[in-house]
Design an enzyme around this catalytic site. Sequence first.
Site, PDB file in Angstrom:
ATOM      1  N   ALA A 328       0.853  -1.183   0.000  1.00  0.00           N
ATOM      2  CA  ALA A 328       0.000   0.000   0.000  1.00  0.00           C
ATOM      3  C   ALA A 328       0.882   1.223   0.000  1.00  0.00           C
ATOM      4  O   ALA A 328       1.776   1.360   0.834  1.00  0.00           O
ATOM      5  CB  ALA A 328      -0.884  -0.016   1.233  1.00  0.00           C
ATOM      6  N   ASP A 445      15.263  11.031   2.424  1.00  0.00           N
ATOM      7  CA  ASP A 445      14.532   9.997   3.173  1.00  0.00           C
ATOM      8  C   ASP A 445      15.160   8.629   2.908  1.00  0.00           C
ATOM      9  O   ASP A 445      14.462   7.648   2.681  1.00  0.00           O
ATOM     10  CB  ASP A 445      13.048  10.012   2.761  1.00  0.00           C
TER      11      ASP A 445
HETATM   12  P1  AMP Z   1       6.005   2.796  -1.737  1.00  0.00           P
HETATM   13  O1  AMP Z   1       4.727   3.554  -1.830  1.00  0.00           O
HETATM   14  O2  AMP Z   1       6.939   3.083  -2.852  1.00  0.00           O
HETATM   15  O3  AMP Z   1       6.661   2.923  -0.396  1.00  0.00           O
HETATM   16  O4  AMP Z   1       5.625   1.235  -1.913  1.00  0.00           O
HETATM   17  C1  AMP Z   1       4.875   0.525  -0.935  1.00  0.00           C
HETATM   18  C2  AMP Z   1       5.334  -0.913  -0.882  1.00  0.00           C
HETATM   19  O5  AMP Z   1       5.103  -1.568  -2.114  1.00  0.00           O
HETATM   20  C3  AMP Z   1       6.824  -1.072  -0.629  1.00  0.00           C
HETATM   21  O6  AMP Z   1       7.141  -1.065   0.714  1.00  0.00           O
HETATM   22  C4  AMP Z   1       7.128  -2.428  -1.266  1.00  0.00           C
HETATM   23  O7  AMP Z   1       6.815  -3.452  -0.382  1.00  0.00           O
HETATM   24  C5  AMP Z   1       6.153  -2.462  -2.438  1.00  0.00           C
HETATM   25  N1  AMP Z   1       6.810  -2.011  -3.664  1.00  0.00           N
HETATM   26  C6  AMP Z   1       6.910  -0.748  -4.145  1.00  0.00           C
HETATM   27  N2  AMP Z   1       7.579  -0.714  -5.301  1.00  0.00           N
HETATM   28  C7  AMP Z   1       7.927  -1.983  -5.580  1.00  0.00           C
HETATM   29  C8  AMP Z   1       8.659  -2.621  -6.645  1.00  0.00           C
HETATM   30  N3  AMP Z   1       9.171  -1.920  -7.645  1.00  0.00           N
HETATM   31  N4  AMP Z   1       8.830  -3.945  -6.597  1.00  0.00           N
HETATM   32  C9  AMP Z   1       8.310  -4.661  -5.568  1.00  0.00           C
HETATM   33  N5  AMP Z   1       7.647  -4.134  -4.546  1.00  0.00           N
HETATM   34  C10 AMP Z   1       7.436  -2.810  -4.536  1.00  0.00           C
END
Ligand code: AMP
EC number: 2.7.10.1
Length: 682
Positions: A328, A445
């Site tokens: 999320a 960050d």
């Molecule tokens: P973010 O909003 O970028 O923090 O993404 C939320 C979560 O989604 C992250 O903590 C990851 O677990 C998963 N996630 C985001 N981008 C990726 C990606 N490129 N590949 C795999 N998991 C992702």
Amino acid sequence: PPSAPRSAISNVNETSVFLEWIPPADTGGRKDVSYYIACKKCNSHSGLCEACGSHVRYLPQQTGLKNTSVMMVDLLAHTNYTFEIEAVNGVSDQNPGARQFVSVNVTTNQAAPSPVSSVKKGKITKNSISLSWQEPDRPNGIILEYEIKYFEKDEETSYTIIKSKLTTITADGLKPGSAYIFQIRARTAAGYGGFSRRFEFETSPVSVAASSDQSQIPIIVVSVTVGVILLAVVIGFLLSGSCCDHGCGWASSLRAVAYPNLTWRCGYSKAKQDPEEEKMHFHNGHIKLPGVRTYIDPHTYEDPNQAVHEFAKEIEASCITIERVIGAGEFGEVCSGRLKLQGKREFPVAIKTLKVGYTEKQRRDFLGEASIMGQFDHPNIIHLEGVVTKSKPVMIVTEYMENGSLDTFLKKNDGQFTVIQLVGMLRGIASGMKYLSDMGYVHRDLAARNILINSNLVCKVSDFGLSRVLEDDPEAAYTTRGGKIPIRWTAPEAIAFRKFTSASDVWSYGIVMWEVMSYGERPYWEMTNQDVIKAVEEGYRLPSPMDCPAALYQLMLDCWQKDRNSRPKFDEIVSMLDKLIRNPSSLKTLVNASSRVSNLLVEHSPVGSGAYRSVGEWLEAIKMGRYTEIFMENGYSSMDAVAQVTLEDLRRLGVTLVGHQKKIMNSLQEMKVQLVNGMVPL
Ligand code: AMP
């Protein structure tokens, strides 16, 4: 003939051996003494020896040595050798007696693999080059993988790295009729070997594939091909109509699931001409031109939509197949799925979606991340495939990172990696950060939660944004001067007067090092943000994680220098980590248990006796009650005595589970922190 040389000593460095000796006591009354080195490789079990063979090199030479030293290189790793140093003179040949020599036995160490020496080209098309190569002559261990670095000739600043477990790869997405340079290196548990020499291969020119002078091809083949293409185009048009009838977006993604074989027509919507050309313009405009690799703040665009389209490619929603929700984000769900672009094989991607009912500002902020990410092109920075803005939901499509975010991954795999693997992760993050700082981008960050890790354990920096980054981060707290800051990861000057620079990113990098080496432990544990600010201001720093190589902890402390100009730069961090990886024995010296205690965040004060009335109560509170008896029996019967416990003591007491050792040591550290900061009267 002379008597034997004397007092030979050896010095082993990985797979090289240096020998030194003193001249013989008796030269035979002649001035023409020289030395000869015999080399034998010995089996450690049978004790049988054989001649070393011709792969060993002698510096300066094997025979006729005038000096009393020699160096042997290119020996095998982990092998027993016997070197016999014989003194000879002009009459040694005439001597019927036994040879006079001094012998030295050595065992060589672990060493990185030797360079790959032969690389052959395989199939070449206008956009791809296939390569195969031979294992290095001296792998010096089991080869875990190869790293293939390639770049367009004379464009070395912009390169691509592929990892492969096999000895073949295909580099695709290349420009037609262009020369590319390839270099390959192997990795074993000892780290990476040197890169091979440069191999240059050229893609075929575009005219070969599209050439019209293929008149020899039978007409019938041409007409069948044309027929098939026409049919496909008609089907494509029909489908495209039905897609829009149903509204694009999720419906079309689902259609892509239903007709996976028909997604072949997908491409970037801007790509009216050759898609490769499109890609080329894109790179030239923003990243790949040497010397103009600076980050452009999307805020400088009056129209944020223009920034997105400048830096990110528009993808048709119908090219995307959504598979499942994996996380999320602040703006909506993050999914995994597949992307099928024209002329390319389908590949896995992550898809961030903007939830329905968004405001214009949310849309701008959401796409802001793509405008930033799209400017970067580095193996340790999450790669943007493109955006979907012309249909709903709005999406950001990036490469897929199988192991998700680094903090969660490490917590799940506590204690499972070798130090070299952990350092490899840190090296990747540092390399990504070096690229960002070279581009003039300050992340603000950097934390393990914002690093993603793929199935090859390659770490990539992610979470780019404008002001929104910190607003999204649950770790970010409001400061008295306004603005949200992830206190535990942020340099004091950035907290105090918002001085965010690459040097403050280096501070955060030090915290990431600590998170990695402690497998996702929370920095400063449960201390409050206020206590963290106070402790850091007063000069306290995080203690070394358990079993941490001293060189790495020293690097962390360097990153946490109060004076930001004294902190290392990211390029220095990368070189330092490279050096450690190349010389794994340098990682063997750990921060020992007692110096861990003296390096605590706090002064050396006893824990006291206030917070817990007894050792039993304390151990129960941390769910380690099973050790109460052992502690009492071994003289740790008061909290004051417990304060002196070191990791070695714990091992001696039979606390062998790493998780339990951590729990106990961390609780002790926490109590000491609280004592010094006066938060909890112990
Ligand atoms: P973010 O909003 O970028 O923090 O993404 C939320 C979560 O989604 C992250 O903590 C990851 O677990 C998963 N996630 C985001 N981008 C990726 C990606 N490129 N590949 C795999 N998991 C992702």
